[in-house]
Structure formats: structure tokens, C-alpha cells
Design a protein around this motif. Sequence first.
Motif, PDB file in Angstrom:
ATOM      1  N   THR A   1      33.686  44.834  30.333  1.00  0.00           N
ATOM      2  CA  THR A   1      34.268  43.519  30.047  1.00  0.00           C
ATOM      3  C   THR A   1      35.176  43.041  31.167  1.00  0.00           C
ATOM      4  O   THR A   1      35.132  41.881  31.572  1.00  0.00           O
ATOM      5  N   THR A   2      36.001  43.953  31.699  1.00  0.00           N
ATOM      6  CA  THR A   2      37.014  43.599  32.698  1.00  0.00           C
ATOM      7  C   THR A   2      36.947  44.535  33.896  1.00  0.00           C
ATOM      8  O   THR A   2      37.134  45.745  33.760  1.00  0.00           O
ATOM      9  N   GLN A   3      36.686  43.954  35.068  1.00  0.00           N
ATOM     10  CA  GLN A   3      36.710  44.722  36.308  1.00  0.00           C
ATOM     11  C   GLN A   3      38.116  44.676  36.906  1.00  0.00           C
ATOM     12  O   GLN A   3      38.716  43.604  37.010  1.00  0.00           O
ATOM     13  N   ILE A   4      38.636  45.825  37.296  1.00  0.00           N
ATOM     14  CA  ILE A   4      39.898  45.880  38.039  1.00  0.00           C
ATOM     15  C   ILE A   4      39.529  46.052  39.513  1.00  0.00           C
ATOM     16  O   ILE A   4      38.924  47.057  39.905  1.00  0.00           O
ATOM     17  N   VAL A   5      39.848  45.060  40.315  1.00  0.00           N
ATOM     18  CA  VAL A   5      39.399  45.011  41.711  1.00  0.00           C
ATOM     19  C   VAL A   5      40.593  45.181  42.649  1.00  0.00           C
ATOM     20  O   VAL A   5      41.547  44.393  42.591  1.00  0.00           O
ATOM     21  N   ILE A   6      40.545  46.201  43.474  1.00  0.00           N
ATOM     22  CA  ILE A   6      41.576  46.408  44.491  1.00  0.00           C
ATOM     23  C   ILE A   6      41.048  45.859  45.815  1.00  0.00           C
ATOM     24  O   ILE A   6      39.926  46.173  46.213  1.00  0.00           O
ATOM     25  N   LYS A   7      41.834  45.063  46.500  1.00  0.00           N
ATOM     26  CA  LYS A   7      41.390  44.520  47.789  1.00  0.00           C
ATOM     27  C   LYS A   7      41.604  45.573  48.893  1.00  0.00           C
ATOM     28  O   LYS A   7      42.455  45.422  49.775  1.00  0.00           O
ATOM     29  N   TRP A   8      40.785  46.633  48.808  1.00  0.00           N
ATOM     30  CA  TRP A   8      40.911  47.733  49.763  1.00  0.00           C
ATOM     31  C   TRP A   8      40.691  47.266  51.199  1.00  0.00           C
ATOM     32  O   TRP A   8      41.322  47.786  52.137  1.00  0.00           O
ATOM     33  N   ASN A   9      39.790  46.317  51.391  1.00  0.00           N
ATOM     34  CA  ASN A   9      39.448  45.852  52.728  1.00  0.00           C
ATOM     35  C   ASN A   9      40.697  45.425  53.496  1.00  0.00           C
ATOM     36  O   ASN A   9      40.949  45.856  54.628  1.00  0.00           O
ATOM     37  N   LYS A  10      41.487  44.569  52.861  1.00  0.00           N
ATOM     38  CA  LYS A  10      42.690  44.075  53.531  1.00  0.00           C
ATOM     39  C   LYS A  10      43.817  45.101  53.514  1.00  0.00           C
ATOM     40  O   LYS A  10      44.573  45.230  54.485  1.00  0.00           O
ATOM     41  N   ILE A  11      43.955  45.841  52.413  1.00  0.00           N
ATOM     42  CA  ILE A  11      45.026  46.833  52.328  1.00  0.00           C
ATOM     43  C   ILE A  11      44.877  47.882  53.423  1.00  0.00           C
ATOM     44  O   ILE A  11      45.831  48.241  54.114  1.00  0.00           O
ATOM     45  N   ARG A  12      43.659  48.380  53.607  1.00  0.00           N
ATOM     46  CA  ARG A  12      43.440  49.466  54.569  1.00  0.00           C
ATOM     47  C   ARG A  12      43.490  49.005  56.018  1.00  0.00           C
ATOM     48  O   ARG A  12      43.709  49.802  56.924  1.00  0.00           O
ATOM     49  N   LYS A  13      43.302  47.706  56.235  1.00  0.00           N
ATOM     50  CA  LYS A  13      43.428  47.208  57.609  1.00  0.00           C
ATOM     51  C   LYS A  13      44.885  46.983  57.994  1.00  0.00           C
ATOM     52  O   LYS A  13      45.191  46.750  59.166  1.00  0.00           O
ATOM     53  N   ALA A  14      45.765  47.043  57.003  1.00  0.00           N
ATOM     54  CA  ALA A  14      47.217  46.985  57.238  1.00  0.00           C
ATOM     55  C   ALA A  14      47.636  45.819  58.124  1.00  0.00           C
ATOM     56  O   ALA A  14      48.526  45.940  58.963  1.00  0.00           O
ATOM     57  N   GLY A  15      46.979  44.683  57.947  1.00  0.00           N
ATOM     58  CA  GLY A  15      47.346  43.503  58.705  1.00  0.00           C
ATOM     59  C   GLY A  15      46.821  43.464  60.131  1.00  0.00           C
ATOM     60  O   GLY A  15      47.113  42.529  60.872  1.00  0.00           O
ATOM     61  N   LYS A  16      46.054  44.484  60.524  1.00  0.00           N
ATOM     62  CA  LYS A  16      45.535  44.527  61.899  1.00  0.00           C
ATOM     63  C   LYS A  16      44.255  43.714  62.008  1.00  0.00           C
ATOM     64  O   LYS A  16      43.386  43.781  61.154  1.00  0.00           O
ATOM     65  N   ARG A  17      44.146  42.961  63.081  1.00  0.00           N
ATOM     66  CA  ARG A  17      42.980  42.118  63.314  1.00  0.00           C
ATOM     67  C   ARG A  17      42.044  42.734  64.342  1.00  0.00           C
ATOM     68  O   ARG A  17      42.490  43.323  65.325  1.00  0.00           O
ATOM     69  N   GLU A  18      40.747  42.520  64.119  1.00  0.00           N
ATOM     70  CA  GLU A  18      39.763  42.933  65.109  1.00  0.00           C
ATOM     71  C   GLU A  18      39.468  41.790  66.077  1.00  0.00           C
ATOM     72  O   GLU A  18      38.983  42.019  67.187  1.00  0.00           O
ATOM     73  N   HIS A  19      39.726  40.554  65.652  1.00  0.00           N
ATOM     74  CA  HIS A  19      39.353  39.387  66.454  1.00  0.00           C
ATOM     75  C   HIS A  19      40.501  38.925  67.348  1.00  0.00           C
ATOM     76  O   HIS A  19      41.668  39.062  67.010  1.00  0.00           O
ATOM     77  N   THR A  20      40.141  38.357  68.478  1.00  0.00           N
ATOM     78  CA  THR A  20      41.132  37.823  69.418  1.00  0.00           C
ATOM     79  C   THR A  20      40.997  36.308  69.571  1.00  0.00           C
ATOM     80  O   THR A  20      41.540  35.721  70.502  1.00  0.00           O
ATOM     81  N   ALA A  21      40.259  35.691  68.643  1.00  0.00           N
ATOM     82  CA  ALA A  21      40.142  34.235  68.616  1.00  0.00           C
ATOM     83  C   ALA A  21      40.087  33.803  67.151  1.00  0.00           C
ATOM     84  O   ALA A  21      39.666  34.569  66.293  1.00  0.00           O
ATOM     85  N   CYS A  22      40.539  32.602  66.873  1.00  0.00           N
ATOM     86  CA  CYS A  22      40.533  32.103  65.504  1.00  0.00           C
ATOM     87  C   CYS A  22      39.410  31.073  65.354  1.00  0.00           C
ATOM     88  O   CYS A  22      39.551  29.920  65.762  1.00  0.00           O
ATOM     89  N   TYR A  23      38.294  31.505  64.773  1.00  0.00           N
ATOM     90  CA  TYR A  23      37.125  30.651  64.597  1.00  0.00           C
ATOM     91  C   TYR A  23      37.009  30.085  63.176  1.00  0.00           C
ATOM     92  O   TYR A  23      36.152  29.249  62.910  1.00  0.00           O
ATOM     93  N   GLY A  24      37.831  30.544  62.263  1.00  0.00           N
ATOM     94  CA  GLY A  24      37.653  30.216  60.863  1.00  0.00           C
ATOM     95  C   GLY A  24      37.958  28.794  60.409  1.00  0.00           C
ATOM     96  O   GLY A  24      37.290  28.276  59.508  1.00  0.00           O
ATOM     97  N   PRO A  25      38.966  28.106  60.967  1.00  0.00           N
ATOM     98  CA  PRO A  25      39.390  26.817  60.423  1.00  0.00           C
ATOM     99  C   PRO A  25      38.320  25.738  60.267  1.00  0.00           C
ATOM    100  O   PRO A  25      38.391  24.977  59.298  1.00  0.00           O
ATOM    101  N   PRO A  26      37.315  25.623  61.144  1.00  0.00           N
ATOM    102  CA  PRO A  26      36.292  24.606  60.865  1.00  0.00           C
ATOM    103  C   PRO A  26      35.536  24.854  59.561  1.00  0.00           C
ATOM    104  O   PRO A  26      34.985  23.928  58.970  1.00  0.00           O
ATOM    105  N   PHE A  27      35.544  26.101  59.097  1.00  0.00           N
ATOM    106  CA  PHE A  27      34.824  26.469  57.876  1.00  0.00           C
ATOM    107  C   PHE A  27      35.731  26.475  56.644  1.00  0.00           C
ATOM    108  O   PHE A  27      35.271  26.228  55.527  1.00  0.00           O
TER     109      PHE A  27
END
Length: 374
Positions: free
Chosen positions: A251-277
Motif C-alpha cells: 500500500t505504502t512505499q517508503i522511498v529513501i533518496k539514496w542517490n542524492k544522499i550518497r553523493k553528499a552534494g558532490k557534482r559530476e558535472h562542470t556545466a549547468c545544462y538543466g535550466p532550459p528543461f
Amino acid sequence: MTETTFVGGKEMTLDGSNVGFHRERVEAWERGERIAPIFMDIAWTRKCQAACHFCYAQAQSSEGGEITREHAMQFLEDAAEIGVLSMHYISDGESTMVPWYADAVEKATDLGVAVGAGTNGIATTKPVLERVLPRLTSFRVNFSAGEKKRYAEIMGLKQAVYDIVIENIRAAVELVRGNGWPCIVNMNLVCDPRDSDQLVPFARLAKNLGVHYAIIKHCAVDTDGVLDVDYTAYNQIEDILKEAESLSDDTTQIVIKWNKIRKAGKREHTACYGPPFALQMSGNGLIAPCGPLFNEKYRAFHIGNITTERFRDMFHGERYWEVMRYIASDEFNPQKRCPSDCMQRLHNDWLFAYKNGRATFPITPAPANVNFLA
């Protein structure tokens, strides 16, 4: 790779990016064409009844106007006209506080723009729910505790508000499940590691209420230290997070955002391409590439304000695209210029990998929330 979760009879992306499913817009962007945002995260006001100590709006103060119903309706018409596919009513304010909130949900969906709602749940009484839930794709209540006393402490509210919100969530679940509406009802806990005592009680509460899923996510950290969270502390509470996650059932899924938690705020990208989307609008009408850039000191990235200018005119104007070009250029490195996390992070990871030949378009069926990029 974007992983999906099965909730409410639907496959949904809850800890990743859907941008790769929009091949036509990605390829148009790659050719240098002007594309409309797939998704916008917006607020209709900057006001809020709560005072959550982790709230990113504390770091987003900027000048702006007051959005009126007329401004809102014109903005929605413009967004639909240029090709925006979806919106999430949350951003940096509690949008349910404006008297025309339900009108804005109905207007957007009448125009063919899908709408998801994020709210503290205080003002979403049954009459409001009966108007908006048949229209919404998702209804999310931000509820960062499982126990009444701790809820009041963490969210800066009186304990009596806990009971009000619980009843509103229960009403939403009963309406959606009872009427067979497609809206997904969910809860959201922003986890400060210092409040980890509330993770399991929150998961149990979500199950008791019968929401489709409940998310536990990390806190954001800003560049000025207004929001101070030790990311390494998440490692120390991993067992508690896993215990909460283990309470999932059919009935209820408990979802942990492991993807972001485990990256600890570190980015792989050196450019910001997201805003047009994926674009963001403050509750004072300001349009900017993302919420962290709402702050007045980032005026160089402010595109315009819907209280003084039509959104369609911004989109077709040069200022909009000047900002988009600059933020994607070598002159702007998000690893050095940006806070630990933002709405664009996972989209940027995919787009950066795609631009560098390390990601391809998904061949799996698109998730149910494919048009929502946050």
C-alpha cells in the motif's frame, strides 16, 4: 541510469531524472534551438505558516512583487502556449495560502499542463481537496516528523496543527482511493541527521495513513552557511534510514533518496545544462534558472518577473537566452559557484554525461511522471 519505483499501480521516477525520455527536446537543445521548459517548479506566494529550520527559502530572499490572480492566469496561458508540459506548485512558498489556488490548478490543467502540488497541508481542507485532487497528478504533504511534539519543534508550528494536517492527509487518501482518481498522494520528510529519531515514526505514520508513498530526502546546504548540515552525518544514520525503508508494503512505499544522499552534494558535472528543461519561479514572480539563484546577490541570473512582464515575452526575449547560454558556458562552473544541491543536479548529471558520450536515451518505457523533472 534512472531507476523507477512502483507506486499506486504506476512506475515513477522518484530519485533520478526523466530528461532523457524527452529525446526530441534534448536533440533540439543540442542543435542550439530555443526549447520550452518541460517542467517548472513555481510558487504563487512566498508566505508560509511554518518555520522549518531546514527551509531553503531562508537563503532565497529577493525583491519582487505580489502575484495576483490575473498575473497567475496570464502566466499559465503563456506557459501552455510556449509548450511547458508540467508544473509543481511548491518552490519557495506555501501556494495554498492564495485564495485562488484551486483556480490555478483548474486553469493549468484545462490548458493541458499537468500539475503536481507540494504543501504543508494546513490549508488543504476537504472542500479544497475535492476541487484539486481530481486534477492533480500528485499531492505531496511536507511533514518532517512522525510525532506531534517533534513535528511542532522541527516545523515551527503549534502541536495542534499536527492533528489538522493529519486529518487533511487522511481526507486526501480517502477521496483519491474512494473515487479511483489517478492522483498519487504522498508525504515528504526533509531529513536533518540531527532529527533522525523521527524517521521510523514518520514511516509508520505514512503507512497508517495509507499514502501511496513517503519520501525521506536530504537537506540542502547553501553557499553562505545559512543552512548548515553535515553531509557525513548521513553515513551515521544509514541503519535508521534502512529500517524506515524496510517498512514499505504493497500500500505504502517508503522511498529513501539514496542517490542524492550518497553523493553528499558532490557534482559530476562542470556545466549547468538543466535550466532550459526545468525552470523555477519564486512566489514573488521572479523567474530564474533555479531556486538557489533567487537571492538578490544573484541578479545577474534573474530573467524577469511575471508581475511586470509576460512570461511569453521573457521566453522570446534575449535576456532569457543570455542567462541560459552563460550558465551553460565554461565561465560558469557549478562545482565552484553553486550550493551543494539544487533542482538541476540530477538533470545536469544526465545531460553532462550525454554531451560527453557517456549516456544514451532510455529504451525502457517512460515512467508515469515522465513530464515531471523534479
